[in-house]
Design an enzyme around this catalytic site. Structure first.
Site, PDB file in Angstrom:
ATOM      1  CB  SER A   1      -0.608   0.231   0.884  1.00  0.00           C
ATOM      2  OG  SER A   1      -1.925   0.911   1.198  1.00  0.00           O
TER       3      SER A   1
ATOM      4  CG  HIS B   1      -5.953  -2.085   0.544  1.00  0.00           C
ATOM      5  ND1 HIS B   1      -5.051  -1.414  -0.262  1.00  0.00           N
ATOM      6  CD2 HIS B   1      -5.653  -1.620   2.077  1.00  0.00           C
ATOM      7  CE1 HIS B   1      -3.995  -0.882  -0.172  1.00  0.00           C
ATOM      8  NE2 HIS B   1      -3.898  -0.904   1.118  1.00  0.00           N
TER       9      HIS B   1
END
Length: 826
Positions: free
Chosen positions: A676, A796
């Protein structure tokens, strides 16, 4: 109550979250966080108040030439780049035929070269650990049995028999035994099969017992225990692991969904980035996509509606609204009536940016108006009894706070809530005379003030205690503060005298009626142990309840802390886990991990995947506490924002170079990994320091910093990175946009693996797709070993179930190990 978002989310359920060793998100893991609307946890909410984002960006018309071919030559890519255009925006269409074809083709190519991780020993061991029945089943109390009075404890559990998971319950008496008896409340695998949807559990928001006239709630007294149970919850279920969820009301008594079309008229909303919590049994405070104007440009709720049972949400009145350019807004309730001097408080918040918010508050009287709190935009409020607790993120002068003292950034202070409301009201009205008079009545108290080496890391509470977490050179310390009788100020009654290289999490068993704690402790090499403890005894008389066994052999490992000197002279700490007596000849495969963003701290916790996949093989594992994180408080984070983002990357490079100079490894035996925001970090390592690494894993990353704000939740992070539509792009953003800094003149790049998820609706999968496609096109005929795998599910987190988690873990660790120790196929 839990008010320590980044650290607490990192620690809770440590053996499950960090068995996965995915990349930290809220509530956790250190992914790029979802937007936070308020830093505290309201009644009836889970341990975070995260909002969610959506959005996307259509491809430009000229790119339609790619409709029939995914092949672009290096010359074409260069010509398009020279025109200031992007040849790969067609990959921003998440589930288009072309994008899915690209992903599936890349996956086939990746596995053809690297092999199927499912066949590896790493996969088998990691999966066995993830599915182990010996994991600690962390629980949450949702009331007391009507007949026996036993605590009702709930747990969500996934294993080999229940890959999607079961929500189950037990009693405290059973939980304390060696053979806990569980009763299934909801089977997600059965539900998924029945409804034909790959459901992923995203938690729930309970109807607080004190807000529910049917809960039977009675507080504890000197002569009787507490009574009552949670009767309703709002379940959040995700399709394939995305942030966007379906909201469905669940009856805890019948253990079934409340039919929206039935007599009970249950609350339900379709897939969206919804935030909802109960105001009462029949009223929700809800932010949802209800049409034009209801969402911000960041894709989060812009409005709050008061939705009454049995009505249409579109007809519900809007009770609070932010600006379209805000990140998000929210409204929630703090029930502090169970503490002496406390009241029911209602709070509204506008997140103007990711870090700047405007708060309005009132005591829970419908006739009273909300008052704009006279606090700095970076300060976050919460409540304990009659006290307003303020987490200061910028120096707060006496001129602004009404006192004669300036409170340092990074401090935690508290003040009488009602007195501060009066001061705020005078400030809001512009009545300086009244403000001066109200300010003279304010008496601020300091719970924590930082030093050069210490920082505030959060707090948790029981009925009468506040447990404060702080870091001293990234070593953790817990201190116990008791509220004096009559709702008076806090007094320090015990705790750690110095920091330790360990992780500890103290959460209340029942914050309304008890000072009992679930206390969980672990370290890099010591598995988690859960204790039942009493805050009244400062957890000194604790009783072991559950413990995770050693999942890998750590008997010969030691943990040390080192410091590297960054380019500007800043000392950057790191933790290193290695075999005792490590031979410093540079031959040891070394994995360097980092994050460096959003004020999220890295620190000790037991990570089975690292142990199995790296340490047991004889490797060295290093975590770098670089700027951008929160290890030394707000200033450590703020020193690497926007135009200073290079500080994070310089810190990470400095740690890597220090490891090489110390002969722990050489560039050929050094790998790095991040996800990320950490994927942006490792993406920059690829383009800024390719000679320093032999292998790089870039997971669920941001890479295109020119268009990140147009992709999904990206607009909410401009306070962290900058605005590409302004001079920020030319002045600094361009410099750390990996997608724009690929050097096509290079003949060689290190081995690199990029991974993402099709269902990631926080960080767009196009970041990884476009980077890979561009490198493949520009690197044709060169030694650019770029591998790519896109999980079709997973959100995610990169994985939707434990088998997917084991698959992605094995793929990445085996890739890095082979790259450093043997060779990878070209």
């Amino acid at each position: 109550m839990l008010c320590r978002l980044p650290l607490l989310l990192r620690r809770r359920n440590a053996e499950l979250l960090f068995l996965l060793h995915t990349f930290r998100s809220t509530p956790a893991a250190a992914f790029v966080p979802a937007a936070i609307a308020g830093a505290a946890t309201p009644v009836g909410a889970s341990s975070s108040t995260f909002a969610f984002g959506s959005g996307g960006s259509a491809p430009r018309p000229f790119l339609h030439r790619h409709q029939h071919s995914l092949k672009a030559t290096a010359e074409e890519a260069t010509m398009v780049a020279e025109r200031g255009e992007d040849a790969y925006t067609f990959l921003e269409e998440v589930e288009s035929e072309e994008s899915i074809a690209f992903a599936k083709g890349a996956n086939e190519k990746c596995l053809a070269h690297l092999g199927d991780p499912s066949d590896s020993e790493t996969y088998k061991r990691v999966l066995a650990a993830l599915e182990s029945d010996e994991r600690i089943p962390h629980v949450r109390l949702l009331g007391y049995d009507d007949e026996t009075g036993d605590m009702l404890l709930y747990n969500f559990w996934r294993d080999s028999k229940n890959p999607k998971g079961i929500w189950r319950k037990t009693t405290l008496a059973s939980y304390q035994s060696d053979n806990t008896e569980w009763t299934t409340v909801l089977d997600l695998d059965v539900l998924a099969e029945k409804e034909g949807i790959s459901w992923v559990w995203k938690g729930y928001v309970p109807l607080s017992r004190s807000l529910d006239e049917k809960s039977g709630y009675k507080p504890a007294t000197d002569s009787s225990p507490p009574e009552g149970r949670v009767t309703r919850v709002l379940l959040n279920l995700s399709r394939g692991g995305a942030d966007a969820t379906y909201l469905r009301e669940f009856d805890m008594l019948t253990e079934s969904f409340v039919d929206p079309e039935g007599e009970e008229q249950g609350f339900a909303l379709p897939e969206g980035k919804t935030r909802a919590r109960y105001k009462s049994r029949d009223v929700l405070l809800v932010g949802a996509d209800t049409g034009e104007g209801s969402m911000t440009t960041s894709g989060y709720p812009r409005t709050v509606r008061e939705w009454r049972r049995g009505t249409k949400i579109e007809d519900a009145p809007i009770v609070f609204q932010g600006e379209e350019t805000d990140v998000s807004c929210g409204q929630y309730i703090y029930d502090e009536t169970h503490r002496e001097g406390g009241a029911m408080y209602e709070v509204q918040s506008r997140s103007v940016s990711f870090y700047d918010s405007v708060y309005y508050a009132k005591k829970g009287d419908e006739k009273k108006a909300f008052v704009k709190l006279a606090i700095d935009p970076k300060t976050s409020p919460s409540f304990f009894g009659r006290w307003l607790i303020l987490n200061i993120k910028e120096d707060w002068s006496g001129t602004d706070n009404g006192s004669a003292k300036t409170f340092k950034s990074g401090s935690l202070i508290y003040v009488d809530a009602e007195a501060f409301f009066d001061f705020s009201k005078a400030r809001e009205d512009g009545d300086e005379g009244a403000a001066k008079e109200a300010g003279a009545k304010l008496e601020y108290h300091v719970l924590f003030e930082p030093t050069e080496s210490t920082s505030y890391a959060g707090y948790s509470t029981t009925k009468n205690f506040l447990i404060l977490y702080s870091l001293d050179h990234v070593k953790e310390k817990l201190q116990y503060f008791r509220m004096r009788e009559g709702g008076g100020p806090f007094e320090l009654v015990g705790g750690d005298s110095e920091g330790a290289i360990r992780s500890a999490s103290a959460s209340a068993v029942d914050p309304k009626d008890s000072d009992l704690l679930w206390l969980t402790e672990s370290s890099y090499t010591q598995p988690s142990t859960m204790y039942l403890a009493d805050a009244g005894k400062c957890a000194e008389d604790k009783r072991e309840l559950k413990s995770l066994p050693h999942m890998y052999d750590s008997s010969e490992l030691e943990v040390t802390q080192g410091f590297a000197t960054s380019k500007d002279g800043t000392e950057v700490p790191y933790f290193m886990i290695a075999k005792k007596g490590l031979v410093l000849d540079g031959s040891t495969p070394t994995l360097l991990y980092g994050y460096g963003g959003f004020e999220i701290s890295l620190g000790p916790r037991y990570v089975t995947t690292v142990g199995i996949s790296w340490l047991e093989r004889g490797g060295v594992y290093v975590e770098a506490n670089i700027r951008g994180g929160g290890e030394y408080g707000p200033q450590w984070h703020q020193s690497a924002l926007k135009e200073n983002r290079n500080k994070s990357y310089e810190d990470f490079i400095a740690v890597g170079e220090h490891l090489v100079a110390s002969k722990v490894c050489t560039p050929k035996t050094l790998a790095c990994r991040g996800g990320s925001n950490g994927g942006l970090l490792t993406g920059n390592m690829l383009v800024q320091a390719p000679e320093l690494f032999g292998a790089i894993h870039i997971a669920v990353p941001l890479l295109d910093m020119q268009r990140y704000h147009k992709l999904l939740a990206g607009a909410s992070w401009m306070a962290e990175y900058g605005d590409p539509d302004t001079d920020d792009w030319e002045n600094f953003l361009y410099k750390y946009s990996p997608y724009h800094n690929i050097d096509e003149s290079r003949e060689k790049y290190p081995n690199v693996l990029l991974t993402t998820s099709t269902r990631d609706d926080r960080v767009h999968p196009a970041h990884a797709r476009k980077m890979v496609k561009k490198m493949w096109d520009l690197g044709e005929g060169k030694e650019w070993p770029v591998f790519y795998y896109e999980n079709i599910e997973g959100g995610h987190g990169g994985a939707a179930d434990l088998k997917q988690s084991a698959f992605m873990t094995s793929l990445s660790y085996d890739f890095m190990w082979r790259a450093l120790t043997t060779s990878l196929p070209k």
